[in-house]
Design an enzyme around this catalytic site. Structure first.
Site, PDB file in Angstrom:
ATOM      1  N   ASP A 233       0.768  -1.205  -0.043  1.00 14.97           N
ATOM      2  CA  ASP A 233      -0.116   0.065  -0.043  1.00 14.97           C
ATOM      3  C   ASP A 233       0.879   1.290   0.107  1.00 14.97           C
ATOM      4  O   ASP A 233       2.097   1.362  -0.378  1.00 14.97           O
ATOM      5  CB  ASP A 233      -1.019  -0.136   1.141  1.00 14.97           C
ATOM      6  CG  ASP A 233      -2.328   0.773   1.062  1.00 14.97           C
ATOM      7  OD1 ASP A 233      -2.256   1.780   0.334  1.00 14.97           O
ATOM      8  OD2 ASP A 233      -3.342   0.060   1.191  1.00 14.97           O
ATOM      9  N   HIS A 256       2.370   1.952  -3.051  1.00 15.15           N
ATOM     10  CA  HIS A 256       1.415   2.936  -3.672  1.00 15.15           C
ATOM     11  C   HIS A 256       1.904   4.293  -3.949  1.00 15.15           C
ATOM     12  O   HIS A 256       1.120   5.229  -4.159  1.00 15.15           O
ATOM     13  CB  HIS A 256      -0.022   2.755  -3.114  1.00 15.15           C
ATOM     14  CG  HIS A 256      -0.615   1.610  -3.301  1.00 15.15           C
ATOM     15  ND1 HIS A 256      -1.896   1.217  -2.763  1.00 15.15           N
ATOM     16  CD2 HIS A 256      -0.199   0.273  -3.977  1.00 15.15           C
ATOM     17  CE1 HIS A 256      -2.204   0.100  -3.221  1.00 15.15           C
ATOM     18  NE2 HIS A 256      -1.365  -0.398  -4.059  1.00 15.15           N
TER      19      HIS A 256
END
Length: 409
Positions: A233, A256
């Protein structure tokens, strides 16, 4: 007359004697207190019944060692020696009587039994001042055994513990630690002031769900430096209420990217002001430098953001502002964000993009992005397909020096 003078002289002598005696006692006590405040003492968890081997829960032994260390009126150091120590969720709470260090030299291994997930945190430090967390050790979250329970796209999912969290901690340093395979985020910082994170290695597979590296919210003057974050993430997520966040010499990937947000989803959120990201690199991430706000959002401000000297390697969406953030479509695209973004500078951003649109500034119709500065941008498309491009929507700003792709502001 001589008798009266003698009596008065005796009273003066007695008063001076008592004053010296009392003051001497106070000085001795003060000296002893000062001496003790400077004394260093180790509290080895093995002396409190900890068992190495990774099978037996050691939470009670750790808490007993912490309690004695926290009460020590000196420089206390809780020591976890080399070895593997199984640890159920635990809270190390203050305030303490002096500076305290938590030295992890071994490996702390989390439980995989869902019945022990009675908290959103695995290891939590709270209400502390002058905390040091270091030692060169490792946190093993054992997330790979429970990630199948963390798929929230299919409806309500189990709340899994964050590996390491700090609530209302001031003047602290976290250094020389490794965390891998966290169940959720590796590190969470909430309500904290003046914390330094340095020389950390946070890792989880790129497809592991919700394993953010470091999440920061409602905190002031947090510095993150010289660390490697590879996860599933956001490498770093800067949430509402964050002020004066300094990030430097970070390597991010997979993951991310480095994100501000998502913002505006709740009515009680505070503004984000003063985020500085510099001298860092991202490789193979699904986003680079991202600011994201919910389309249907509450009023909020994001300002004084500077990205400087960032290298991208095969990064999708290297530069992106997304004020229509919608992770789980379909979403109502007719509503516009009420988050005002202003004063964002991108300086010396270079490297390769895995997406054709290397720069995306998709801002709100009702609260357009203001004072955006693009200076010396050199982003080329990785592979075939022509040249990288940029896309702007409701963004107002200026562009200077080299611009590749061609600027849209």
């Amino acid at each position: 007359m001589s008798l009266i003078s003698s009596f008065l002289g005796f009273r003066v002598f007695l008063f001076m004697f008592l004053l010296v005696w009392v003051t001497k006692g106070q000085n001795v006590n003060l000296f002893r207190q000062t001496e003790q405040l400077g004394r260093r003492k180790f509290f080895n968890v093995m002396d409190y019944g900890a068992v190495e081997g990774g099978v037996t829960d050691n939470s009670q032994a750790f808490l007993k060692a912490w309690k004695d260390a926290c009460q020590w009126k000196g420089r206390a150091k809780v020591l976890i020696p080399r070895g593997i120590f199984k640890l159920f969720p635990v809270v190390f709470s203050g305030p303490c009587n002096g500076p305290i260090a938590f030295l992890i030299m071994g490996t702390l291994r989390a439980s995989t039994d869902p019945s022990t997930f009675n908290s959103e945190n695995w290891i939590n430090f709270r209400y502390l001042e002058q905390l040091t967390l270091a030692g060169g050790g490792t946190l093993d979250g054992q997330g790979s055994l429970v990630w199948p329970h963390n798929n929230c796209n299919n409806g309500p999912c189990m709340a899994l513990p964050i590996s390491l969290s700090f609530y209302f901690v001031t003047n602290a340093t976290v250094a020389h630690l490794r965390s891998y395979n966290s169940k959720m985020a590796h590190i969470k910082v909430y309500g904290c002031n003046k914390m330094d994170f340095t020389k950390l290695r946070l890792s989880a597979p790129g497809d592991s769900p919700n394993t953010d590296g470091i999440k920061i919210g409602n905190s002031y003057r947090i510095r993150i430096s010289r660390s490697v974050i590879s996860t599933g993430d956001d490498c770093i997520a800067i949430l509402a209420g964050s002020r004066e966040i300094h990030i430097s010499k970070i390597f991010c990937g997979p993951g991310h990217g480095i994100s501000i947000g998502s913002l505006g989803g709740y009515g009680n959120e505070n503004d984000v002001e003063g985020v500085y990201v510099k001298d860092s690199g991202l490789k193979g991430t699904t986003n680079g430098l991202r600011i994201k706000t919910w389309a249907k959002s509450h009023p909020l401000k994001v300002s004084k953001i500077i990205y400087d000297n960032i290298v991208m390697t095969d990064v999708m969406n290297p530069i992106i502002i997304d004020q229509n953030y919608c992770p789980n479509p379909p979403c109502n695209q007719q509503v516009t964000s009420n988050v005002q973004i202003s004063g964002v500078t991108y300086n010396n951003i270079r490297g390769t993009s895995s997406s054709k649109e290397a720069v995306i500034l998709k801002c709100s119709r009702t609260s357009p992005c203001k004072n955006i500065v693009m200076n010396n941008i050199k982003l080329s498309l990785n592979g075939t397909g022509g040249f990288a491009s940029s896309y702007c929507e409701n963004a107002v700003g200026v562009s200077y020096d080299t611009q590749n792709p061609r600027p849209c502001i």
